[in-house]
Design a protein around this motif. Sequence first.
Motif, PDB file in Angstrom:
ATOM      1  N   UNK A 226      48.015  32.279  32.717  1.00  0.00           N
ATOM      2  CA  UNK A 226      48.115  32.782  34.089  1.00  0.00           C
ATOM      3  C   UNK A 226      47.221  33.998  34.302  1.00  0.00           C
ATOM      4  N   UNK A 227      47.219  34.927  33.333  1.00  0.00           N
ATOM      5  CA  UNK A 227      46.366  36.115  33.444  1.00  0.00           C
ATOM      6  C   UNK A 227      44.884  35.734  33.367  1.00  0.00           C
ATOM      7  N   UNK A 228      44.560  34.821  32.437  1.00  0.00           N
ATOM      8  CA  UNK A 228      43.175  34.401  32.304  1.00  0.00           C
ATOM      9  C   UNK A 228      42.675  33.617  33.501  1.00  0.00           C
ATOM     10  N   UNK A 229      43.574  32.932  34.175  1.00  0.00           N
ATOM     11  CA  UNK A 229      43.212  32.161  35.354  1.00  0.00           C
ATOM     12  C   UNK A 229      43.083  33.054  36.592  1.00  0.00           C
ATOM     13  N   UNK A 230      44.034  33.968  36.792  1.00  0.00           N
ATOM     14  CA  UNK A 230      44.074  34.767  38.018  1.00  0.00           C
ATOM     15  C   UNK A 230      43.217  36.030  37.978  1.00  0.00           C
ATOM     16  N   UNK A 231      43.154  36.691  36.844  1.00  0.00           N
ATOM     17  CA  UNK A 231      42.544  38.018  36.827  1.00  0.00           C
ATOM     18  C   UNK A 231      41.061  38.055  37.177  1.00  0.00           C
ATOM     19  N   UNK A 232      40.214  37.150  36.683  1.00  0.00           N
ATOM     20  CA  UNK A 232      38.786  37.297  36.985  1.00  0.00           C
ATOM     21  C   UNK A 232      38.468  37.384  38.473  1.00  0.00           C
ATOM     22  N   UNK A 233      39.120  36.556  39.295  1.00  0.00           N
ATOM     23  CA  UNK A 233      38.866  36.623  40.732  1.00  0.00           C
ATOM     24  C   UNK A 233      39.989  37.331  41.489  1.00  0.00           C
ATOM     25  N   UNK A 292      33.042  34.406  41.344  1.00  0.00           N
ATOM     26  CA  UNK A 292      33.748  34.495  40.065  1.00  0.00           C
ATOM     27  C   UNK A 292      34.771  33.374  39.932  1.00  0.00           C
ATOM     28  N   UNK A 293      35.495  33.078  41.018  1.00  0.00           N
ATOM     29  CA  UNK A 293      36.504  32.019  40.929  1.00  0.00           C
ATOM     30  C   UNK A 293      35.860  30.667  40.629  1.00  0.00           C
ATOM     31  N   UNK A 294      34.691  30.428  41.209  1.00  0.00           N
ATOM     32  CA  UNK A 294      34.032  29.142  41.011  1.00  0.00           C
ATOM     33  C   UNK A 294      33.367  29.022  39.645  1.00  0.00           C
ATOM     34  N   UNK A 295      32.706  30.100  39.203  1.00  0.00           N
ATOM     35  CA  UNK A 295      31.896  30.012  37.985  1.00  0.00           C
ATOM     36  C   UNK A 295      32.605  30.520  36.721  1.00  0.00           C
ATOM     37  N   UNK A 296      33.732  31.254  36.892  1.00  0.00           N
ATOM     38  CA  UNK A 296      34.420  31.814  35.719  1.00  0.00           C
ATOM     39  C   UNK A 296      35.871  31.361  35.646  1.00  0.00           C
ATOM     40  N   UNK A 297      36.631  31.578  36.722  1.00  0.00           N
ATOM     41  CA  UNK A 297      38.074  31.315  36.677  1.00  0.00           C
ATOM     42  C   UNK A 297      38.409  29.858  36.398  1.00  0.00           C
ATOM     43  N   UNK A 298      37.538  28.926  36.810  1.00  0.00           N
ATOM     44  CA  UNK A 298      37.831  27.506  36.640  1.00  0.00           C
ATOM     45  C   UNK A 298      37.616  27.008  35.204  1.00  0.00           C
ATOM     46  N   UNK A 307      41.162  35.688  26.290  1.00  0.00           N
ATOM     47  CA  UNK A 307      41.018  37.122  26.035  1.00  0.00           C
ATOM     48  C   UNK A 307      39.765  37.675  26.717  1.00  0.00           C
ATOM     49  N   UNK A 308      38.706  36.876  26.747  1.00  0.00           N
ATOM     50  CA  UNK A 308      37.460  37.304  27.391  1.00  0.00           C
ATOM     51  C   UNK A 308      37.667  37.393  28.906  1.00  0.00           C
ATOM     52  N   UNK A 309      38.352  36.416  29.484  1.00  0.00           N
ATOM     53  CA  UNK A 309      38.579  36.415  30.929  1.00  0.00           C
ATOM     54  C   UNK A 309      39.490  37.567  31.340  1.00  0.00           C
ATOM     55  N   UNK A 310      40.498  37.840  30.525  1.00  0.00           N
ATOM     56  CA  UNK A 310      41.404  38.952  30.835  1.00  0.00           C
ATOM     57  C   UNK A 310      40.669  40.286  30.730  1.00  0.00           C
ATOM     58  N   UNK A 311      39.849  40.432  29.706  1.00  0.00           N
ATOM     59  CA  UNK A 311      39.070  41.662  29.556  1.00  0.00           C
ATOM     60  C   UNK A 311      38.104  41.837  30.720  1.00  0.00           C
ATOM     61  N   UNK A 312      37.469  40.745  31.141  1.00  0.00           N
ATOM     62  CA  UNK A 312      36.551  40.794  32.277  1.00  0.00           C
ATOM     63  C   UNK A 312      37.285  41.224  33.544  1.00  0.00           C
ATOM     64  N   UNK A 313      38.457  40.646  33.771  1.00  0.00           N
ATOM     65  CA  UNK A 313      39.247  41.022  34.941  1.00  0.00           C
ATOM     66  C   UNK A 313      39.696  42.467  34.892  1.00  0.00           C
ATOM     67  N   UNK A 314      40.029  42.956  33.716  1.00  0.00           N
ATOM     68  CA  UNK A 314      40.456  44.358  33.567  1.00  0.00           C
ATOM     69  C   UNK A 314      39.321  45.318  33.910  1.00  0.00           C
ATOM     70  N   UNK A 315      38.106  44.971  33.475  1.00  0.00           N
ATOM     71  CA  UNK A 315      36.940  45.809  33.798  1.00  0.00           C
ATOM     72  C   UNK A 315      36.696  45.801  35.307  1.00  0.00           C
ATOM     73  N   UNK A 316      36.794  44.626  35.917  1.00  0.00           N
ATOM     74  CA  UNK A 316      36.622  44.528  37.372  1.00  0.00           C
ATOM     75  C   UNK A 316      37.631  45.417  38.103  1.00  0.00           C
ATOM     76  N   UNK A 317      38.886  45.361  37.670  1.00  0.00           N
ATOM     77  CA  UNK A 317      39.931  46.137  38.329  1.00  0.00           C
ATOM     78  C   UNK A 317      39.677  47.630  38.187  1.00  0.00           C
ATOM     79  N   UNK A 318      39.262  48.061  36.995  1.00  0.00           N
ATOM     80  CA  UNK A 318      38.973  49.483  36.774  1.00  0.00           C
ATOM     81  C   UNK A 318      37.819  49.942  37.660  1.00  0.00           C
TER      82      UNK A 318
END
Length: 341
Positions: A226-233, A292-298, A307-318
């Motif tokens: 769920x985190x890896x799916x939602x966080x990037x976008x 991001x949702x089209x090219x990463x989250x899917x 772990x990579x997607x969650x880290x990417x989303x965390x950087x985006x949020x920061x």
Amino acid sequence: MIIDLPRFLAAERPSWTELEKKLQLMEDQPDRKVSLEEATRLHFLYQKVSADLVRLTTFASEPDLQRYLESLVARAYGEIHGARARTPRWKPLRWFFVQFPLIFRRHWTAFVVSVLITLLGMAFGGFAVATDDEAKEALIPAAFSPLQGRPSDRVKREEEEAKYKSDVPHSSFAGELMTHNTRVCIRVMALGLTWGIGTILQLFQNGVLLGTIVVDYIRDGQTVFMLGWLMPHGVIEIPSILVAGQAGLVLAHALIGRGSRLSLSDRMRAVAGDLATLIGGVAVMLIWAGIIESFVSQYHQPVIPYSVKIAFGSVELALLIWFLSSGRGTSAPATPAPATA
């Protein structure tokens, strides 16, 4: 300084209206030649409105009126001193990276209310699905049918199909996401015209859906997916909806006018520029979220580790938090000093 505000408004408003009409005419017809008489009158009105602004700065209970007069004085200053001819009328980069976060911070209380309403909806949706297994079907709309099944079944299916998603037309899908999400955010803001009721209901409904999904996936042991799916976008898309809600609440406050002695038209003019900047900034954010949702989250494991997607989303949020909270002040740039006689 103490002033009789109703008397002050009645006496000075005609000058403000006249100056605004003259400025609008000059901005609509930039090549039009201005006669000496018109230029003299413009300079007189500029001095008069500048003096009114100085008188009003000590009257702290009318910030909307002060912003309106600041805008008039700044525009008149630009016309009189030729600022418009020397600099571009609109600088996109400065508008997004400076003006947008500045206006966001100016109305930060409306953003906090937008967040609280969404969190309340999330709490309601999460509690409902945690205590009633049949609530999920009722709370998730038919348009989100892939989310109505068991999360673990969807995760298994998504992971098996992940390697084939390179054949998906990502550009067109990203365009559809941008269009849909921008339409949703414009609607959230526009519903401020219902005195904020529609905006509040829309924010609450979005919160209910988000809370239902989050709790459902956590209960089924799919938190990482769920985190890896939602966080990037989602760390961009969800705040975009919250900012749209912020704009809707600002619009509702101007429409209601509680505690303000300004007319409805003056209140709406005072916030019009801020609303345009907020929803414009949201549109830019949603362009990134759609990509991001089209090219990463899917893409899921094993194509892209969670772990990579969650880290990417965390950087985006920061970076988003830094972007919206950094900078000086909480108001528009200082108005040029009034001319003296």
